[in-house]
Enzyme design. Structure first.
Site, PDB file in Angstrom:
ATOM      1  N   GLU A   1       7.009 -10.464  -2.673  1.00 54.92           N
ATOM      2  CA  GLU A   1       5.614 -10.865  -2.882  1.00 54.92           C
ATOM      3  C   GLU A   1       5.127 -11.770  -1.755  1.00 54.92           C
ATOM      4  O   GLU A   1       3.929 -11.815  -1.467  1.00 54.92           O
ATOM      5  CB  GLU A   1       5.438 -11.537  -4.247  1.00 54.92           C
ATOM      6  CG  GLU A   1       5.558 -10.574  -5.429  1.00 54.92           C
ATOM      7  CD  GLU A   1       4.570  -9.420  -5.386  1.00 54.92           C
ATOM      8  OE1 GLU A   1       3.457  -9.589  -4.854  1.00 54.92           O
ATOM      9  OE2 GLU A   1       4.934  -8.330  -5.876  1.00 54.92           O
TER      10      GLU A   1
ATOM     11  N   HIS B   1       4.364  -4.894   1.127  1.00 55.52           N
ATOM     12  CA  HIS B   1       5.673  -4.529   0.536  1.00 55.52           C
ATOM     13  C   HIS B   1       6.326  -3.436   1.378  1.00 55.52           C
ATOM     14  O   HIS B   1       7.527  -3.470   1.653  1.00 55.52           O
ATOM     15  CB  HIS B   1       5.479  -3.984  -0.879  1.00 55.52           C
ATOM     16  CG  HIS B   1       5.201  -5.012  -1.929  1.00 55.52           C
ATOM     17  ND1 HIS B   1       6.049  -6.071  -2.184  1.00 55.52           N
ATOM     18  CD2 HIS B   1       4.185  -5.135  -2.821  1.00 55.52           C
ATOM     19  CE1 HIS B   1       5.558  -6.798  -3.199  1.00 55.52           C
ATOM     20  NE2 HIS B   1       4.419  -6.258  -3.585  1.00 55.52           N
TER      21      HIS B   1
ATOM     22  N   HIS C   1      -2.009  -5.138   0.147  1.00 56.67           N
ATOM     23  CA  HIS C   1      -0.917  -5.789  -0.591  1.00 56.67           C
ATOM     24  C   HIS C   1       0.321  -4.888  -0.623  1.00 56.67           C
ATOM     25  O   HIS C   1       1.418  -5.293  -0.213  1.00 56.67           O
ATOM     26  CB  HIS C   1      -1.376  -6.114  -2.024  1.00 56.67           C
ATOM     27  CG  HIS C   1      -0.307  -6.707  -2.885  1.00 56.67           C
ATOM     28  ND1 HIS C   1      -0.192  -8.059  -3.104  1.00 56.67           N
ATOM     29  CD2 HIS C   1       0.725  -6.145  -3.563  1.00 56.67           C
ATOM     30  CE1 HIS C   1       0.855  -8.294  -3.882  1.00 56.67           C
ATOM     31  NE2 HIS C   1       1.434  -7.139  -4.180  1.00 56.67           N
ATOM     32  N   GLU C   2       0.136  -3.676  -1.111  1.00 57.72           N
ATOM     33  CA  GLU C   2       1.276  -2.754  -1.195  1.00 57.72           C
ATOM     34  C   GLU C   2       1.786  -2.429   0.209  1.00 57.72           C
ATOM     35  O   GLU C   2       2.980  -2.227   0.409  1.00 57.72           O
ATOM     36  CB  GLU C   2       0.893  -1.473  -1.956  1.00 57.72           C
ATOM     37  CG  GLU C   2       0.382  -1.692  -3.384  1.00 57.72           C
ATOM     38  CD  GLU C   2       1.304  -2.515  -4.281  1.00 57.72           C
ATOM     39  OE1 GLU C   2       2.542  -2.501  -4.059  1.00 57.72           O
ATOM     40  OE2 GLU C   2       0.796  -3.190  -5.199  1.00 57.72           O
TER      41      GLU C   2
HETATM   42 ZN    ZN Z   1       3.278  -6.945  -5.167  1.00 55.27          ZN
END
Ligand code: ZN
Length: 499
Positions: free
Chosen positions: A294, A268, A264-265
């Site tokens: 996101e 980003h 997830h990160e």
């Molecule tokens: Zn996030």
């Protein structure tokens, strides 16, 4: 003043602000990762002084003059320069609307609040966090009214995280999602549950660290420019496109928790790492909004990371690193386990299907508190009531309830809807991408390059050049349409649960 002087003043101001935010960012990253627990007080003073410097630079009379001059002489600006000056002007209107002392006090408050929240969460002590949370909600409401006295404050806050978003749109979006997700969830819950007992087996943390490096490489992160740290709550921060930091949290008894935090990160991070070179050193570098951000993180975490192709691709490595966890498990069992649908307590651990409901609960609470329809002191009780009503789960304590997320302690009110919007943006991007790329085959082969090239071309490289709605529309050739997300969920979980 002539054009050149005005532009130089503007650019110099940018460079100073960027240097200050770089320094502040390093201090904050240090605070979240390695600084000793008792260090908050001294840091608070430093942060107060740094943010005062930032405020003074941004609101200096010569900067205002330069911005006014540039906006009056728009024809001399390139489209990117015009965008940069206009966007700065908008954020400056926000900052300038706040009296300096209140602005500085707020930075100090947030620094303390993060520390207090951290302890309150560990000790299940909402009462100790309450006075801070009260001030954070009050201050955010007051700032929103300073900035746009005629707007509903929560609309102003939503717009700051996702430009153009209003309560009316968010209400519609969530009620649409809910009307599809709840029946699908009920059907899945009546079907035989998938096996995931093995996911709570002991996984050595040192090995999980090695696994993080493997995962970052698997999603094409260039480690020369991206580091990883360990924090209570995973996050990503960036100082420039060649210095991005992600964090994760390792649990000995939950291997996939950190695995999906890293992916997830990492999503980003990819967005920040691939911001267009032409925007570097300007206000247009980096991600444009939390919703688009996101969309990228959740694209990698879920659409790629929780796909059958990706989990199958990395399964041999997972087995090799964690034989005690996955030795007697098949790749298909692993795929189903990481996609297990089950109403639960913790948002960051939630499955793709119930995730939006977690977000909706936070949205409804923020909206009611800011409107004065709910007291901050009543948040725990309302939180627990909504979890029971929407997800059917009993919240045992505030640690697993309203103290679980770091967002409010960091002053982020209006942020949560971005997560659900991001999931929906990502599903629409996937549908468009599939028109030109065999996405599933690429993932199965471990060749993410066509996918990352598409995202770079249509999303990442544009930095903050376009508003989120426009960026999405340019990428997918159509306005935002949440039905892609609903179909994606119905297809995926319909197949896994046979419903
Ligand atoms: Zn996030």
């Amino acid at each position: 003043m002539n054009f050149e002087q005005a532009w130089n003043t503007f650019r110099t101001m940018h460079d100073k602000l960027h240097a200050i935010s770089h320094a502040l960012g390093v201090v904050q990253y240090d605070a979240a990762t390695v600084a000793p627990r008792g260090s908050a007080e001294g840091r608070g003073k430093t942060m107060g002084i740094i943010s005062e410097m930032s405020y003074s630079i941004q609101t200096a009379p010569e900067v205002n003059e330069a911005v006014a001059y540039l906006l009056e002489n728009k024809d001399q600006l390139t489209p990117a320069q015009l965008r940069e000056v206009s966007e700065f002007n908008k954020s400056n209107e926000f900052v300038s609307s706040i009296p300096m002392q209140e602005y500085v006090d707020y930075t100090v408050l947030i620094n303390e609040a993060e520390d207090v929240w951290h302890r309150a969460k560990q000790e299940n002590d909402f009462a100790s966090f309450l006075p801070y949370l009260q001030q954070i909600f009050d201050t955010n409401r007051r700032f929103a009214l300073y900035y746009k006295p005629d707007n509903k404050p929560y609309d102003t806050m939503l717009d700051m995280y996702e430009k153009g978003l209003t309560m009316e749109q968010a209400d519609q979006f969530f009620s649409d999602l809910r009307s599809h997700i709840v029946p699908l969830l009920n059907k899945c819950m009546q079907a035989p549950q998938v096996r995931d007992d093995f996911l709570s087996r002991h996984a050595d943390i040192a090995t999980q660290r090695t696994f993080s490096d493997y995962l970052m490489e698997a999603i094409t992160i260039d480690r020369r420019y991206c580091g990883i740290g360990e924090t209570e709550h995973p996050f990503t921060t960036n100082f420039n496109k060649k210095d991005v930091r992600i964090t994760t949290h390792y649990h000995e008894d939950a291997l996939v928790s950190s695995m999906y935090s890293v992916i997830h990160e990492g999503g980003h991070a990819l967005y920040e790492l691939h911001s267009g070179d032409e925007y570097e050193g300007t206000f247009l570098s980096g991600g444009v909004s939390m919703g688009i951000h996101e969309s990228q993180s959740r694209f990698f975490e879920n659409i790629i990371g929780r796909s059958r192709q990706f989990t199958t691709l990395i399964f041999p490595k997972c087995q090799e690193l964690f034989p005690d966890v996955l030795g007697d498990v098949t790749a298909e069992e692993f795929y189903r386990a990481v996609n297990k649908v089950e109403p639960s307590l913790i948002r960051t651990e939630a499955d793709e299907l119930t995730y939006a409901i977690h977000v909706m609960i936070r949205y409804e609470i923020e909206k009611a508190v800011i409107a004065g329809e709910m007291q901050v002191a009543d948040i725990p009780q309302e939180w627990n009531r909504k979890y029971k009503e929407y997800l059917g789960v009993d919240v045992p304590d505030d640690t697993h309830g309203c103290l679980q997320d770091s967002h409010w302690s960091g002053g982020s009110i209006g942020y949560f809807p971005s997560y659900a919007l991001g999931s929906a943006y990502g599903a629409q991007m996937l549908a468009k991408m599939k028109e030109s790329i065999p996405v599933e085959d690429c993932v199965a082969e471990g060749n993410l390059t066509p996918i990352t090239d598409w995202l770079e071309e249509h999303v990442w490289r544009h930095g903050c050049m376009y508003d989120p709605g426009e960026l999405l529309e340019r990428a997918v050739g159509a306005p935002f349409d949440p039905s892609y997300f609903v179909r994606y969920l119905e297809d995926k979980f319909g197949e896994i649960y046979g419903v």
